[in-house]
Each structure stands twice: as C-alpha cells, then as structure tokens.
Design a protein around this motif. Structure first.
Motif, short mmCIF file in Angstrom:
data_model
loop_
_atom_site.label_atom_id
_atom_site.label_comp_id
_atom_site.label_asym_id
_atom_site.label_seq_id
_atom_site.Cartn_x
_atom_site.Cartn_y
_atom_site.Cartn_z
N LYS A 96 1.02 -0.92 0.01
CA LYS A 96 0.12 -0.11 -0.05
C LYS A 96 0.83 1.59 0.37
O LYS A 96 1.94 1.40 1.26
N GLY A 157 -7.46 8.51 10.91
CA GLY A 157 -7.94 9.76 11.91
C GLY A 157 -8.82 10.11 12.76
O GLY A 157 -8.95 9.95 13.59
N ASP A 182 -10.39 4.13 1.79
CA ASP A 182 -9.39 4.31 2.85
C ASP A 182 -9.42 5.08 3.87
O ASP A 182 -9.39 6.39 3.09
N ASN A 205 -9.24 1.09 10.15
CA ASN A 205 -8.62 1.22 11.42
C ASN A 205 -8.98 1.55 12.92
O ASN A 205 -9.35 1.21 13.92
N THR A 206 -8.89 3.22 12.67
CA THR A 206 -9.15 3.77 13.74
C THR A 206 -10.05 3.42 14.70
O THR A 206 -10.52 3.26 15.41
C1 LIG Z 1 -3.86 1.50 8.66
C2 LIG Z 1 -4.19 2.61 7.49
O1 LIG Z 1 -3.78 2.15 6.73
C3 LIG Z 1 -4.28 3.63 8.06
O2 LIG Z 1 -2.93 5.25 7.12
C4 LIG Z 1 -5.25 3.78 7.39
O3 LIG Z 1 -5.73 4.99 6.22
C5 LIG Z 1 -5.95 3.91 8.19
O4 LIG Z 1 -7.05 4.89 8.65
P1 LIG Z 1 -8.10 5.07 9.63
O5 LIG Z 1 -7.35 5.44 10.59
O6 LIG Z 1 -8.90 6.73 9.42
O7 LIG Z 1 -8.87 3.92 9.22
#
Ligand SMILES: CC(=O)[C@@H](O)[C@H](O)COP(=O)(O)O
Length: 255
Positions: A96, A157, A182, A205-206
């Motif tokens: 990525k 995030g 994403d 992720n966050t």
């Molecule tokens: C883990 C990762 O690749 C992050 O850079 C991604 O863009 C997720 O972003 P969020 O934490 O906002 O979901």
C-alpha cells in the motif's frame, strides 16, 4: 469476490493493525471482523531485531494476506525504499503506497504518490495506492496500472466519515480496478455508505482500534460492509421529489 491483482478475497473489509488497547483485543477484533487483508506500517515492524516487540505477534499470519504500507514516507524515494525492504523481508508482494504530504492533515502528496506508484509497478509489486478523493489523480493512477485505488473518505484517524461522496462516486464509476475507500471512516454507517456508493471494499483502522469496545465495533463494521454491498447489488430506488403511495389504490374497486 474482491479481486486484487492475482488474489481473491471473500471479505471486503481491510483492517489496520495499529493502536489497539492490547494484542489480545487486536487479535479478537481481527478474528471477529473476518477480514482477510491486514495492513501495517513497515517502519513500525522490527524486521531485523527479534528482541523487539512485534505487533503482529499474536496473530496467526497464515490466515491473512499481509498488506505492508509505506506510512512514514514523505517522498516517492522513501516509499520505494520501504517497499523494497518489505519485499526483501519476505512479507508480501503487495504494497500500500502511502506518501504523506502534510503532517497536520496526513493528506497524501499527489506528485510523490504518482511517482512511487509508477516506480513500484515497474518493480513488479502489486500496488494499492492511497490517494485523496481527487478524481483526475485517481484516473491517472488507474492508467498507470495500479492494482487498486484507495481514496480517503476523510483525513486518517479523523473519524469524519465520507466528506465527498460525489467525488468518490466519480472515482468508482471511472475505475477499471477495485476502489477501496481508505481512512476517515468513523461509524458502521460510514462504511455502509461507502459500499452503497459502489466501492469494492473499505480499509479502516481507528474506528475499530479506538472504539470503546473494539471487538463489537469490528463485528459492526463487518456487517455494515456486507449490508452496504448487498444494498448496492440490489439497486436503490430512485429519489423522487414528491410522495408516491406505498399501497396504490389503482385497479382496486372500493364500493
Ligand atoms: C492503517 C492505515 O493504513 C491507515 O493509514 C489507514 O488509512 C486507516 O485510516 P483510519 O485509521 O482513519 O481508518
């Protein structure tokens, strides 16, 4: 099925591995999410020092396809170096591309992102590129031959959800490769909207790792993505300006 380069996946949820309260919760949340692709920052992995903690250590890595990312890179050169390091360590041939242009917004640098994508494609990587919601940049990335385009919903995030659904829908409409929304997803409904727009998948992720109950949120995200995809495939009704009765009287003889 979600197809990225030569690989096929039944889950349309890609999950980040960082920022969980602890490794047990990380493991449980990932299992419950049924995600098959896990991303992590190569720079945070202690690839060459076995004595350092490894934040993937609790996971059964046989069960997942790893998607190393180039987080921490601010130039194409750095991103390419990180990707090569990752491949040399035997992690995966997928990468990525994440080249950040601004430390406050964590928005990607478009020029360096394009350069890194081009170089890594030449090097034979399966390239998934994190980009802004710029429609023309996404088009150029597709023309280069990248294997998936990953436009942000909103800043990484931030949990702000989908800020520009129109641009995302243009990107989806024009793309011949999977579009994975994403970054910035905050709630299950954000993820469902991304899928209803026609996205092929969502990476987050966050929203999970920072939730009060990450395991429950992981399940909610899985279900939302499945529901959003089903809704997209089912085809939504057209939006009308005025009402239209749900139980029409036409053809009924009422005395
Ligand atoms: C883990 C990762 O690749 C992050 O850079 C991604 O863009 C997720 O972003 P969020 O934490 O906002 O979901």
């Amino acid at each position: 099925m979600l197809k990225i380069g030569p690989y096929e996946f039944s889950s349309r949820l890609l999950l980040g591995t960082g920022k969980y309260p602890n490794f047990d919760i990380q493991k449980e949340a990932i299992e419950v999410s049924e995600s098959e692709i896990l991303t992590f920052a190569v720079r945070r992995m202690n690839i060459f020092d076995a004595n350092q903690p490894n934040f993937l250590e609790k996971l059964d890595l046989e069960k997942y396809k790893l998607l190393p990312n180039t987080a921490g890179a601010s130039t194409a050169e750095e991103a390419v170096r990180i990707a090569k390091l990752s491949r040399a360590s035997g992690l995966c041939d997928m990468i990525k591309v994440e080249v950040i242009g601004c430390q406050k917004t964590l928005l990607p640098d478009p020029i360096e992102t394009l350069k890194a994508t081009e170089e890594l494609l030449k090097e034979g990587f399966i390239v998934l590129t994190y980009t802004s919601d710029d429609v023309l940049l996404a088009k150029r990335l597709g023309e280069l031959g990248c294997h998936a385009i990953m436009p942000g919903a909103s800043p990484i995030g931030s949990g702000q959800g989908i800020i520009n659904p129109l641009n995302l829908s243009f990107i989806i409409e024009q793309s011949d490769v999977p579009v994975i929304i994403d970054a910035g997803v905050g709630t299950p409904s954000d993820a469902a909207i991304a899928m209803e727009l026609g996205a092929d998948a969502v990476l987050l992720n966050t929203a999970v790792s920072g939730a009060k109950d990450p395991v429950k949120m992981a399940k909610a995200m899985k279900l939302a993505i499945e529901a959003g995809r089903l809704g997209y495939e089912a085809g939504r009704i057209p939006i009308k300006r005025y009402a239209s009765a749900s139980s029409p009287m036409e053809g009924m003889s009422i005395g």
